[in-house]
Scaffold this motif. Structure first.
Motif, mmCIF file in Angstrom:
data_model
loop_
_atom_site.group_PDB
_atom_site.id
_atom_site.type_symbol
_atom_site.label_atom_id
_atom_site.label_comp_id
_atom_site.label_asym_id
_atom_site.label_seq_id
_atom_site.Cartn_x
_atom_site.Cartn_y
_atom_site.Cartn_z
ATOM 1 N N CYS A 247 0.834 -1.207 0.000
ATOM 2 C CA CYS A 247 0.000 0.000 0.000
ATOM 3 C C CYS A 247 0.868 1.256 0.000
ATOM 4 O O CYS A 247 0.546 2.245 -0.663
ATOM 5 C CB CYS A 247 -0.920 0.015 1.228
ATOM 6 N N VAL A 248 1.979 1.214 0.761
ATOM 7 C CA VAL A 248 2.892 2.355 0.761
ATOM 8 C C VAL A 248 3.442 2.575 -0.641
ATOM 9 O O VAL A 248 3.513 3.702 -1.139
ATOM 10 C CB VAL A 248 4.048 2.128 1.760
ATOM 11 N N LEU A 249 3.817 1.500 -1.309
ATOM 12 C CA LEU A 249 4.326 1.623 -2.664
ATOM 13 C C LEU A 249 3.266 2.174 -3.603
ATOM 14 O O LEU A 249 3.564 2.938 -4.514
ATOM 15 C CB LEU A 249 4.801 0.261 -3.177
ATOM 16 N N LEU A 250 2.023 1.792 -3.347
ATOM 17 C CA LEU A 250 0.951 2.275 -4.211
ATOM 18 C C LEU A 250 0.870 3.793 -4.176
ATOM 19 O O LEU A 250 0.490 4.426 -5.153
ATOM 20 C CB LEU A 250 -0.391 1.687 -3.769
ATOM 21 N N LEU A 251 1.228 4.372 -3.052
ATOM 22 C CA LEU A 251 1.148 5.818 -2.932
ATOM 23 C C LEU A 251 2.179 6.516 -3.818
ATOM 24 O O LEU A 251 2.083 7.718 -4.056
ATOM 25 C CB LEU A 251 1.373 6.244 -1.475
ATOM 26 N N THR A 252 3.153 5.762 -4.313
ATOM 27 C CA THR A 252 4.166 6.376 -5.163
ATOM 28 C C THR A 252 3.787 6.337 -6.631
ATOM 29 O O THR A 252 4.499 6.875 -7.466
ATOM 30 C CB THR A 252 5.521 5.663 -5.000
ATOM 31 N N PHE A 253 2.686 5.687 -6.949
ATOM 32 C CA PHE A 253 2.284 5.542 -8.338
ATOM 33 C C PHE A 253 1.022 6.333 -8.610
ATOM 34 O O PHE A 253 0.263 6.659 -7.712
ATOM 35 C CB PHE A 253 2.060 4.065 -8.682
ATOM 36 N N SER A 254 0.764 6.624 -9.862
ATOM 37 C CA SER A 254 -0.378 7.459 -10.224
ATOM 38 C C SER A 254 -1.215 6.816 -11.297
ATOM 39 O O SER A 254 -0.711 6.232 -12.231
ATOM 40 C CB SER A 254 0.111 8.818 -10.735
ATOM 41 N N GLU A 255 -2.543 6.958 -11.144
ATOM 42 C CA GLU A 255 -3.441 6.508 -12.185
ATOM 43 C C GLU A 255 -3.735 7.642 -13.155
ATOM 44 O O GLU A 255 -4.128 7.431 -14.286
ATOM 45 C CB GLU A 255 -4.751 6.018 -11.559
ATOM 46 N N ASN A 256 -3.547 8.875 -12.709
ATOM 47 C CA ASN A 256 -3.987 10.040 -13.479
ATOM 48 C C ASN A 256 -2.901 10.559 -14.410
ATOM 49 O O ASN A 256 -1.723 10.557 -14.070
ATOM 50 C CB ASN A 256 -4.402 11.167 -12.520
ATOM 51 N N LEU A 257 -3.309 11.030 -15.570
ATOM 52 C CA LEU A 257 -2.389 11.622 -16.530
ATOM 53 C C LEU A 257 -2.000 13.028 -16.096
ATOM 54 O O LEU A 257 -2.812 13.766 -15.550
ATOM 55 C CB LEU A 257 -3.044 11.696 -17.905
ATOM 56 N N VAL A 258 -0.749 13.393 -16.338
ATOM 57 C CA VAL A 258 -0.310 14.764 -16.131
ATOM 58 C C VAL A 258 0.278 15.243 -17.445
ATOM 59 O O VAL A 258 0.406 14.497 -18.405
ATOM 60 C CB VAL A 258 0.740 14.849 -14.989
ATOM 61 N N ALA A 259 0.674 16.508 -17.508
ATOM 62 C CA ALA A 259 1.160 17.084 -18.760
ATOM 63 C C ALA A 259 2.305 16.263 -19.333
ATOM 64 O O ALA A 259 3.247 15.916 -18.642
ATOM 65 C CB ALA A 259 1.629 18.518 -18.516
ATOM 66 N N GLY A 260 2.206 15.959 -20.613
ATOM 67 C CA GLY A 260 3.261 15.232 -21.288
ATOM 68 C C GLY A 260 3.120 13.728 -21.248
ATOM 69 O O GLY A 260 3.874 13.018 -21.901
ATOM 70 N N CYS B 239 -8.512 3.972 -3.086
ATOM 71 C CA CYS B 239 -8.557 5.295 -2.469
ATOM 72 C C CYS B 239 -7.183 5.950 -2.524
ATOM 73 O O CYS B 239 -7.059 7.140 -2.822
ATOM 74 C CB CYS B 239 -9.022 5.170 -1.022
ATOM 75 N N ALA B 240 -6.137 5.176 -2.234
ATOM 76 C CA ALA B 240 -4.773 5.727 -2.256
ATOM 77 C C ALA B 240 -4.399 6.194 -3.645
ATOM 78 O O ALA B 240 -3.809 7.267 -3.821
ATOM 79 C CB ALA B 240 -3.786 4.669 -1.769
ATOM 80 N N ILE B 241 -4.748 5.397 -4.668
ATOM 81 C CA ILE B 241 -4.420 5.757 -6.043
ATOM 82 C C ILE B 241 -5.098 7.059 -6.431
ATOM 83 O O ILE B 241 -4.526 7.904 -7.118
ATOM 84 C CB ILE B 241 -4.846 4.623 -6.998
ATOM 85 N N ARG B 242 -6.331 7.236 -5.958
ATOM 86 C CA ARG B 242 -7.081 8.447 -6.309
ATOM 87 C C ARG B 242 -6.595 9.663 -5.526
ATOM 88 O O ARG B 242 -6.529 10.772 -6.056
ATOM 89 C CB ARG B 242 -8.568 8.232 -6.020
ATOM 90 N N THR B 243 -6.221 9.457 -4.271
ATOM 91 C CA THR B 243 -5.923 10.572 -3.379
ATOM 92 C C THR B 243 -4.569 11.202 -3.660
ATOM 93 O O THR B 243 -4.398 12.412 -3.545
ATOM 94 C CB THR B 243 -5.979 10.114 -1.911
ATOM 95 N N TRP B 244 -3.574 10.394 -4.041
ATOM 96 C CA TRP B 244 -2.230 10.901 -4.302
ATOM 97 C C TRP B 244 -1.897 10.738 -5.774
ATOM 98 O O TRP B 244 -1.246 9.762 -6.164
ATOM 99 C CB TRP B 244 -1.215 10.181 -3.428
ATOM 100 N N PRO B 245 -2.319 11.683 -6.619
ATOM 101 C CA PRO B 245 -2.130 11.524 -8.061
ATOM 102 C C PRO B 245 -0.750 11.905 -8.575
ATOM 103 O O PRO B 245 -0.453 11.653 -9.728
ATOM 104 C CB PRO B 245 -3.186 12.469 -8.646
ATOM 105 N N ASP B 246 0.088 12.516 -7.739
ATOM 106 C CA ASP B 246 1.388 12.990 -8.211
ATOM 107 C C ASP B 246 2.496 12.109 -7.653
ATOM 108 O O ASP B 246 2.877 12.236 -6.500
ATOM 109 C CB ASP B 246 1.607 14.441 -7.755
ATOM 110 N N PRO B 247 3.066 11.202 -8.473
ATOM 111 C CA PRO B 247 4.086 10.281 -7.966
ATOM 112 C C PRO B 247 5.360 10.985 -7.549
ATOM 113 O O PRO B 247 6.068 10.512 -6.680
ATOM 114 C CB PRO B 247 4.328 9.345 -9.156
ATOM 115 N N ILE B 248 5.676 12.126 -8.150
ATOM 116 C CA ILE B 248 6.906 12.831 -7.806
ATOM 117 C C ILE B 248 6.806 13.393 -6.395
ATOM 118 O O ILE B 248 7.739 13.295 -5.597
ATOM 119 C CB ILE B 248 7.172 13.971 -8.808
ATOM 120 N N PHE B 249 5.639 13.968 -6.059
ATOM 121 C CA PHE B 249 5.462 14.539 -4.716
ATOM 122 C C PHE B 249 5.560 13.449 -3.660
ATOM 123 O O PHE B 249 6.263 13.586 -2.661
ATOM 124 C CB PHE B 249 4.105 15.233 -4.620
ATOM 125 N N ILE B 250 4.847 12.358 -3.882
ATOM 126 C CA ILE B 250 4.846 11.295 -2.896
ATOM 127 C C ILE B 250 6.210 10.640 -2.802
ATOM 128 O O ILE B 250 6.667 10.266 -1.730
ATOM 129 C CB ILE B 250 3.769 10.243 -3.240
#
Length: 223
Positions: free
Chosen positions: A14-27, A100-111
């Motif tokens: 679950c901690v690792l999941l917080l480092t990944f993103s389902e959402n698209l960002v620029a580029g 929930c984690a995937i949705r809540t933390w969409p920015d892998p760089i920040f996490i």
């Protein structure tokens, strides 16, 4: 009840999941689409996420990869939209928590900057039972996410045969991908964008076809 070691492994996943993103960002439109279809209590899924998939960050491949996690796996969806998970109700709860984690933390760089993903999961001591209240609140609010993941998994062509099931640009990995090195090489080869390739993509060891390549670590598949 899951054993202590399994509980710790799931929580670290679950901690690792917080480092990944389902959402698209620029580029991200140019990035290689790497999708993982999995379920939370499958031992093979846990090992793949903790031991293998984390290398996407270790070698900076996240800069050219759009990683999407789909927590549904071999669960079944009935006509009345009831979900039955392969490893029981506890797995359904954990799938919902991870959604929930995937949705809540969409920015892998920040996490990635906030968490040390190299922390040993054996040091994590939380008990899944202590998450029960959180999970109860999450399940209803995130149910539509699980149903969406169900649709994405059920709609796979060709259908998934087991989990973890990995697709690269919409196509399942073929028999030639037998190690994480193979997968990383395929990601490097598939990238057609303008961002500079990570250094690992120019590694002769990675791109070579040596017969001494390590055997794929993932040996426990859930069918």
């Amino acid at each position: 009840m899951a054993s202590d070691s399994l509980t710790k492994l799931v929580l670290f996943a679950c901690v690792l999941l917080l480092t990944f993103s389902e959402n698209l960002v620029a580029g991200d439109s140019d990035k290689v689409k790497l999708n993982l279809y999995y379920e939370s209590l499958c031992p093979g899924c846990q090992e793949f996420i903790v031991d293998d998939l984390s290398k996407i960050f270790d070698y900076d491949l996240y800069t050219i990869t759009h990683l999407k996690l789909v927590p549904f796996g071999n669960a079944k969806l009935s006509d009345n939209l009831t979900i039955t998970c392969q490893h029981g109700e506890e797995e359904c709860k954990l799938n919902a928590l991870e959604a929930c984690a995937i949705r809540t933390w969409p920015d892998p760089i920040f996490i990635q900057g906030q968490l040390n993903v190299r922390i040993s999961f054996w040091q994590i001591t939380l008990d899944v039972r202590k998450l029960s209240m959180i999970v109860k609140m999450v399940i209803f609010r995130e149910r539509y996410l699980i149903l969406r993941y169900a649709t994405q998994t059920i709609s796979l062509k060709p259908p998934h045969e087991y989990v973890p099931w990995v697709t690269l640009n919409g196509k399942p990995l073929d028999d030639n991908v037998q190690s994480m090195d193979d997968l990383m090489a395929q990601i490097c080869k598939a990238y057609k964008g303008k961002t500079a390739l990570p250094k690992v993509c120019n590694s002769s060891a990675l791109m070579s076809k040596s017969p001494k390549r390590k055997v794929w670590k993932l040996q426990v598949l859930c069918r």
